[in-house]
Design a protein around this motif. Structure first.
Motif, PDB file in Angstrom:
ATOM      1  N   VAL A  74       0.749  -1.175  -0.252  1.00 44.40           N
ATOM      2  CA  VAL A  74       0.024   0.024   0.063  1.00 44.40           C
ATOM      3  C   VAL A  74       0.917   1.339   0.029  1.00 44.40           C
ATOM      4  CG1 VAL A  74      -1.633   1.252   1.278  1.00 44.40           C
ATOM      5  CG2 VAL A  74      -1.673  -1.201   1.005  1.00 44.40           C
ATOM      6  N   PHE A  75       1.885   1.305   0.935  1.00 44.87           N
ATOM      7  CA  PHE A  75       2.750   2.529   1.149  1.00 44.87           C
ATOM      8  C   PHE A  75       3.619   2.690  -0.102  1.00 44.87           C
ATOM      9  CE2 PHE A  75       6.938   3.833   2.799  1.00 44.87           C
ATOM     10  CZ  PHE A  75       6.658   5.039   2.957  1.00 44.87           C
ATOM     11  N   TYR A  76       4.113   1.847  -0.758  1.00 45.23           N
ATOM     12  CA  TYR A  76       5.125   1.803  -2.023  1.00 45.23           C
ATOM     13  C   TYR A  76       4.319   2.313  -3.052  1.00 45.23           C
ATOM     14  CZ  TYR A  76       8.703   0.409  -5.236  1.00 45.23           C
ATOM     15  OH  TYR A  76       9.700   0.298  -6.224  1.00 45.23           O
ATOM     16  N   ARG A  77       2.966   1.685  -3.174  1.00 46.36           N
ATOM     17  CA  ARG A  77       2.288   2.247  -4.278  1.00 46.36           C
ATOM     18  C   ARG A  77       1.971   3.523  -4.133  1.00 46.36           C
ATOM     19  NH1 ARG A  77      -1.750  -1.918  -3.907  1.00 46.36           N
ATOM     20  NH2 ARG A  77      -0.587  -3.351  -4.920  1.00 46.36           N
ATOM     21  N   LYS A  78       1.632   3.932  -2.964  1.00 48.21           N
ATOM     22  CA  LYS A  78       1.265   5.435  -3.068  1.00 48.21           C
ATOM     23  C   LYS A  78       2.474   6.310  -3.356  1.00 48.21           C
ATOM     24  CE  LYS A  78      -2.050   5.167   1.082  1.00 48.21           C
ATOM     25  NZ  LYS A  78      -3.038   5.812   0.487  1.00 48.21           N
ATOM     26  N   VAL A  79       3.884   5.833  -2.743  1.00 44.25           N
ATOM     27  CA  VAL A  79       4.940   6.648  -2.983  1.00 44.25           C
ATOM     28  C   VAL A  79       5.100   6.646  -4.682  1.00 44.25           C
ATOM     29  CG1 VAL A  79       7.392   6.743  -2.881  1.00 44.25           C
ATOM     30  CG2 VAL A  79       5.877   6.204  -0.921  1.00 44.25           C
ATOM     31  N   LEU A  80       4.942   5.540  -5.225  1.00 51.35           N
ATOM     32  CA  LEU A  80       5.336   5.375  -6.578  1.00 51.35           C
ATOM     33  C   LEU A  80       4.339   6.308  -7.649  1.00 51.35           C
ATOM     34  CD1 LEU A  80       6.361   1.872  -7.452  1.00 51.35           C
ATOM     35  CD2 LEU A  80       7.610   3.891  -7.775  1.00 51.35           C
ATOM     36  N   ALA A  81       2.956   6.292  -6.910  1.00 53.44           N
ATOM     37  CA  ALA A  81       2.036   7.014  -7.886  1.00 53.44           C
ATOM     38  C   ALA A  81       2.180   8.590  -7.555  1.00 53.44           C
ATOM     39  CB  ALA A  81       0.655   6.481  -7.274  1.00 53.44           C
ATOM     40  N   ASP A  82       2.878   9.159  -6.514  1.00 57.47           N
ATOM     41  CA  ASP A  82       3.057  10.521  -6.448  1.00 57.47           C
ATOM     42  C   ASP A  82       4.092  11.162  -7.354  1.00 57.47           C
ATOM     43  OD1 ASP A  82       3.485  12.986  -5.382  1.00 57.47           O
ATOM     44  OD2 ASP A  82       3.078  12.419  -3.202  1.00 57.47           O
ATOM     45  N   GLU A  83       3.570  12.098  -8.229  1.00 58.77           N
ATOM     46  CA  GLU A  83       4.477  12.668  -9.116  1.00 58.77           C
ATOM     47  C   GLU A  83       5.634  13.543  -8.624  1.00 58.77           C
ATOM     48  OE1 GLU A  83       2.347  14.478 -12.296  1.00 58.77           O
ATOM     49  OE2 GLU A  83       1.587  12.724 -12.728  1.00 58.77           O
ATOM     50  N   ARG A  84       5.239  14.031  -7.125  1.00 57.91           N
ATOM     51  CA  ARG A  84       6.406  14.794  -6.540  1.00 57.91           C
ATOM     52  C   ARG A  84       7.482  14.121  -6.202  1.00 57.91           C
ATOM     53  NH1 ARG A  84       2.668  16.724  -1.564  1.00 57.91           N
ATOM     54  NH2 ARG A  84       2.182  14.627  -1.861  1.00 57.91           N
ATOM     55  N   ILE A  85       7.337  12.484  -5.886  1.00 56.42           N
ATOM     56  CA  ILE A  85       8.487  12.057  -5.494  1.00 56.42           C
ATOM     57  C   ILE A  85       8.859  10.642  -6.156  1.00 56.42           C
ATOM     58  CG2 ILE A  85       8.204  12.715  -3.121  1.00 56.42           C
ATOM     59  CD1 ILE A  85       6.539  10.515  -2.182  1.00 56.42           C
ATOM     60  N   SER A  86       7.865  10.251  -7.178  1.00 58.08           N
ATOM     61  CA  SER A  86       8.175   9.116  -7.670  1.00 58.08           C
ATOM     62  C   SER A  86       9.507   8.908  -8.577  1.00 58.08           C
ATOM     63  CB  SER A  86       7.238   8.687  -8.462  1.00 58.08           C
ATOM     64  OG  SER A  86       6.862   9.444  -9.897  1.00 58.08           O
ATOM     65  N   HIS A  87      10.079  10.337  -8.746  1.00 55.38           N
ATOM     66  CA  HIS A  87      11.337   9.943  -9.611  1.00 55.38           C
ATOM     67  C   HIS A  87      12.475   9.470  -8.695  1.00 55.38           C
ATOM     68  CE1 HIS A  87      10.979  14.052  -8.124  1.00 55.38           C
ATOM     69  NE2 HIS A  87      12.445  14.170  -7.948  1.00 55.38           N
ATOM     70  N   PHE A  88      12.372   9.630  -7.525  1.00 55.94           N
ATOM     71  CA  PHE A  88      13.401   9.124  -6.501  1.00 55.94           C
ATOM     72  C   PHE A  88      13.352   7.928  -6.353  1.00 55.94           C
ATOM     73  CE2 PHE A  88      12.809  13.608  -4.608  1.00 55.94           C
ATOM     74  CZ  PHE A  88      14.190  14.109  -5.157  1.00 55.94           C
ATOM     75  N   PHE A  89      12.278   7.256  -6.713  1.00 55.53           N
ATOM     76  CA  PHE A  89      11.953   5.852  -6.578  1.00 55.53           C
ATOM     77  C   PHE A  89      12.090   5.075  -7.968  1.00 55.53           C
ATOM     78  CE2 PHE A  89      10.251   7.681  -2.895  1.00 55.53           C
ATOM     79  CZ  PHE A  89      10.657   7.003  -1.943  1.00 55.53           C
ATOM     80  N   GLU A  90      12.798   5.588  -8.874  1.00 54.99           N
ATOM     81  CA  GLU A  90      12.957   4.921 -10.025  1.00 54.99           C
ATOM     82  C   GLU A  90      13.403   3.762 -10.176  1.00 54.99           C
ATOM     83  OE1 GLU A  90      11.009   5.157 -13.064  1.00 54.99           O
ATOM     84  OE2 GLU A  90       9.775   6.714 -11.981  1.00 54.99           O
TER      85      GLU A  90
END
Ligand SMILES: Cc1cc2nc3c(=O)[nH]c(=O)nc-3n(C[C@H](O)[C@H](O)[C@H](O)COP(=O)(O)OP(=O)(O)OC[C@H]3O[C@@H](n4cnc5c(N)ncnc54)[C@H](O)[C@@H]3O)c2cc1C
Ligand code: FES
Lengths: 331, 121
Positions: B20-36
């Motif tokens: 749940v958490f990781y999906r939220k993070v990946l879907a958030d354009e403000r921060i997803s690029h840090f998780f590429e």
């Protein structure tokens, strides 16, 4: 300095060097492929000394317990003395018994193994040629069929695929090591929707998984997407259409980037796959195989679309990587 | 004392929370690029280690690891806004999973305590 003993001789390792690179650098033949811990071609066994945990990631517990590790991800700590042996006891002799052309550059290689291999359709094996050349291939066959079937794409300049395509003769011997991987059908929840998607010879494991699921009595919808650049890259089209005609729960969807028409859809595979999903894909299981970029990208999209990571099984066909040049600054 | 980690349900609860958490993070354009990081398996394992740490479970994360682990992201512009975004997703995740409010508060306090290390201040 760490050192490795192989067949009664000690070999020093450069700082940070892997066991695989160190042994190859000093002329020892070790089968290898991806150099990234994925294909398991470089499996070795530690007979004395400790291997770092990282070198056993992805191995079955039974192999770990016996000291097996991957030479390409094994960087022993300074001062370690490690004694190793090859994985020949995990290999079974096999003979090439049939080659069948599927398309312009994809053909089936059928192997007869001396002792039956205990595997699940969709797992992969490493084929080791007499001279030690090793490459991994997924199994398209079912265990009950006896022969192992591989789908090999002829890669330009490819050592193993080129050998299969041009030189191999009926009866030639190879060794088969494995199986490995967890991309396979597990019976249970027969009504659950299954999503199978792959590009090119990524169809091989999917073909195995698909037939395994159908034979196990899977009744839930099965969506099979096979992607290729153009229609000539698709194969087993008639067999899959026939299978779909017999099993109404199977939805076979060949997709090409260009030249579609008739029953072949045109467009990006990823987009097509996403359109078949409900809003909340609860209970769905996905199997993704083939081209690494496509597999990893689709995996991420499915996860974001609501799949649980544990329900996405993926095998990226990582290509072989030639050995890097000598370590910079090494004497 | 029982940790929040145990109260929430230990390892299985963490495994569910990571999705749940990781999906939220990946879907958030403000921060997803840090998780590429394309290696999702590894990234998810890191998320799990992080969740385990902030809930007081058996983690081997230290302030030093947090600094070293985020240095390259700070070099790429990771700042307080991004930290807030991740913390927000963490809070939402715990709430969605039905974690009692006081426990969520405790977790958020631990997360807040990691701010300086994460941002290499
Ligand atoms: C788990 C796993 C399962 C696999 N299953 C299959 C399978 O079922 N069918 C199958 O055909 N292959 C499969 N592969 C890939 C296979 O192992 C070989 O990499 C492939 O057959 C090429 O080997 P080769 O010796 O012919 O070419 P090589 O001599 O290894 O390669 C020649 C050159 O081409 C490059 N190259 C090789 N493959 C590619 C590629 N796909 N894209 C871009 N460059 C490439 C190499 O890096 C090298 O520079 C799988 C790989 C893995 C890791
Ligand atoms: S796993 Fe070591 S070479 Fe592929």
């Amino acid at each position: 300095m760490a050192k490795v003993r192989h067949e009664s001789e000690w070999y020093p390792l450069e700082p940070g060097e892997t066991v695989l690179d160190g042994l190859l650098r000093q002329g020892v033949r070790v089968p290898h492929g991806c150099r990234a811990g994925a294909c398991q071609s470089c499996l070795m066994r530690a007979t004395s000394g400790a291997v770092p945990e990282a070198a056993q990631v992805g191995l079955k517990d039974t192999l770990r317990a016996r000291g097996y590790f991957l030479a390409c991800t094994c960087r022993p700590q300074e001062g370690t003395a490690l004694e190793v042996a090859g994985a020949s006891e995990l290999r079974v002799p096999a003979r090439v018994v049939e080659l069948e052309s599927f398309s312009e550059d994809v053909f089936a290689v059928r192997l007869e193994v001396e002792t039956p291999l205990d595997y699940r359709a969709g797992q992969y094996v490493t084929v080791v040629r007499a001279d030690g050349l090793a490459r991994s291939y997924s199994l398209a066959s079912l265990p009950r069929e006896g022969r192992l079937e591989l789908h090999v794409r002829l890669v330009p300049g490819g050592a193993m695929s080129g050998w299969f395509a041009r030189e191999v003769r009926h009866g030639d011997r190879v060794d088969v090591q494995g199986p490995a991987g967890d991309c396979f059908y597990v019976p249970g929840q027969p009504e659950a929707p299954l999503l199978l998607a792959g590009t090119g010879t990524g169809l091989a494991p999917l073909y195995g998984i698909l037939r395994d699921a159908l034979e196990s009595g899977h009744t839930g919808p099965i969506h099979l997407f096979h992607g290729a650049r153009e229609p000539a890259g698709l194969y087993l089209v008639d067999a899959l259409r026939a299978l779909a005609a017999r099993h109404p729960n199977l939805h076979y969807r060949p997709v090409v980037l260009a030249g579609g028409g008739g029953e072949v859809e045109e467009g990006a595979l990823e987009a097509k796959v996403l359109t078949c999903l409900p809003k909340r894909p609860v209970g769905w299981r996905a199997f993704l195989c083939g081209n690494p970029e496509a597999v990893l990208s689709l995996r991420k999209k499915l996860f974001l679309a609501g799949f649980s990571l544990k329900d996405i099984h993926a095998d990226a066909f990582l290509p072989s990587v030639p050995r890097a040049g000598p370590v910079a600054g090494a004497a | 004392m029982t940790s929040v980690y145990e109260k929430i349900g230990g390892e299985p609860a963490m495994a569910a929370a990571v999705d749940v958490f990781y999906r939220k993070v990946l879907a958030d354009e403000r921060i997803s690029h840090f998780f590429e990081d394309v290696d999702m398996e590894r990234q998810a394992a890191k998320q799990k280690a992080f969740l385990t740490m902030v809930t007081g479970g058996p983690a081997n994360y230290s302030g030093k690891d947090m600094r070293a682990g985020h240095k390259h992201l700070v070099d790429r512009g990771l700042n307080g806004t991004h930290f807030d975004a991740v913390a927000g997703h963490l809070k939402e995740t715990l709430e969605e999973l039905g974690v009692p409010t006081d426990l969520v508060g405790q977790v958020m306090a631990v997360a807040e305590g990691a701010r300086a290390d994460v941002l290499n201040r």
